[in-house]
Design an enzyme around this catalytic site. Sequence first.
Site, PDB file in Angstrom:
ATOM      1  N   CYS A 116      32.049  44.521  39.179  1.00  0.00           N
ATOM      2  CA  CYS A 116      31.576  43.258  39.754  1.00  0.00           C
ATOM      3  C   CYS A 116      32.479  42.070  39.443  1.00  0.00           C
ATOM      4  O   CYS A 116      32.288  40.992  40.018  1.00  0.00           O
ATOM      5  CB  CYS A 116      30.142  42.981  39.302  1.00  0.00           C
ATOM      6  SG  CYS A 116      29.914  42.945  37.514  1.00  0.00           S
ATOM      7  N   HIS A 117      33.460  42.236  38.582  1.00  0.00           N
ATOM      8  CA  HIS A 117      34.322  41.107  38.175  1.00  0.00           C
ATOM      9  C   HIS A 117      35.769  41.564  38.196  1.00  0.00           C
ATOM     10  O   HIS A 117      36.290  41.972  37.162  1.00  0.00           O
ATOM     11  CB  HIS A 117      33.913  40.640  36.778  1.00  0.00           C
ATOM     12  CG  HIS A 117      34.560  39.361  36.340  1.00  0.00           C
ATOM     13  ND1 HIS A 117      35.781  39.335  35.718  1.00  0.00           N
ATOM     14  CD2 HIS A 117      34.155  38.078  36.433  1.00  0.00           C
ATOM     15  CE1 HIS A 117      36.096  38.079  35.418  1.00  0.00           C
ATOM     16  NE2 HIS A 117      35.116  37.302  35.848  1.00  0.00           N
ATOM     17  N   PHE A 118      36.410  41.556  39.217  1.00  0.00           N
ATOM     18  CA  PHE A 118      36.108  41.165  40.589  1.00  0.00           C
ATOM     19  C   PHE A 118      36.331  42.382  41.481  1.00  0.00           C
ATOM     20  O   PHE A 118      37.260  43.146  41.208  1.00  0.00           O
ATOM     21  CB  PHE A 118      37.049  40.047  41.048  1.00  0.00           C
ATOM     22  CG  PHE A 118      36.939  38.787  40.244  1.00  0.00           C
ATOM     23  CD1 PHE A 118      35.971  37.841  40.550  1.00  0.00           C
ATOM     24  CD2 PHE A 118      37.778  38.551  39.173  1.00  0.00           C
ATOM     25  CE1 PHE A 118      35.875  36.667  39.813  1.00  0.00           C
ATOM     26  CE2 PHE A 118      37.682  37.381  38.433  1.00  0.00           C
ATOM     27  CZ  PHE A 118      36.735  36.438  38.747  1.00  0.00           C
TER      28      PHE A 118
END
EC number: 4.2.1.59
Length: 172
Positions: free
Chosen positions: A70-72
């Site tokens: 999720c990052h990134f």
Amino acid sequence: MQNKRDSYNRDDLLASSQGELFGPGYPQLPAPNMLMMDRVTKMSETEGDFGKGLILAELDITPDLWFFDCHFPGDPVMPGCLGLDAMWQLVGFFLGWVGGKGKGRALGVGEVKFTGQILPTAKKVTYEIHMKRVVNRKLVMGLADGRVCVDGKEIYVAKDLKVGLFQDTSSF
């Protein structure tokens, strides 16, 4: 207090997250996924840059760690704030290790610099915390400097990490 040793494995840290390592009333580490270390390799009350305590810990990096998805998306990197939080976690762990009781809360940091990143291709993150001061009064508080290295390269430096232990957090 029970279980005061100079190193701790993953199972010990998980026990701390449940309040079972040092005993009732002592500060807890967060549970996974927010637990940001796999082992504490050294605890000392007399070593470190200031002679007031040293904590060394490690996190094994694998590409499947939760934050890389999720990052990134398409540009995976461990959030720098998680490395900073790991340093606060270790200061709080030290406070419990020296006998402080209460619920741990990060109180601030004087300065933090990020000069590198933790990618899914990395193997190991190491944390180094040098205690500067422990206040043991109505409020138990620790002050420390810390650094984060990835595969032996220093990438984060923090000055004046502050963590307090509170008996009552309702007004915090």
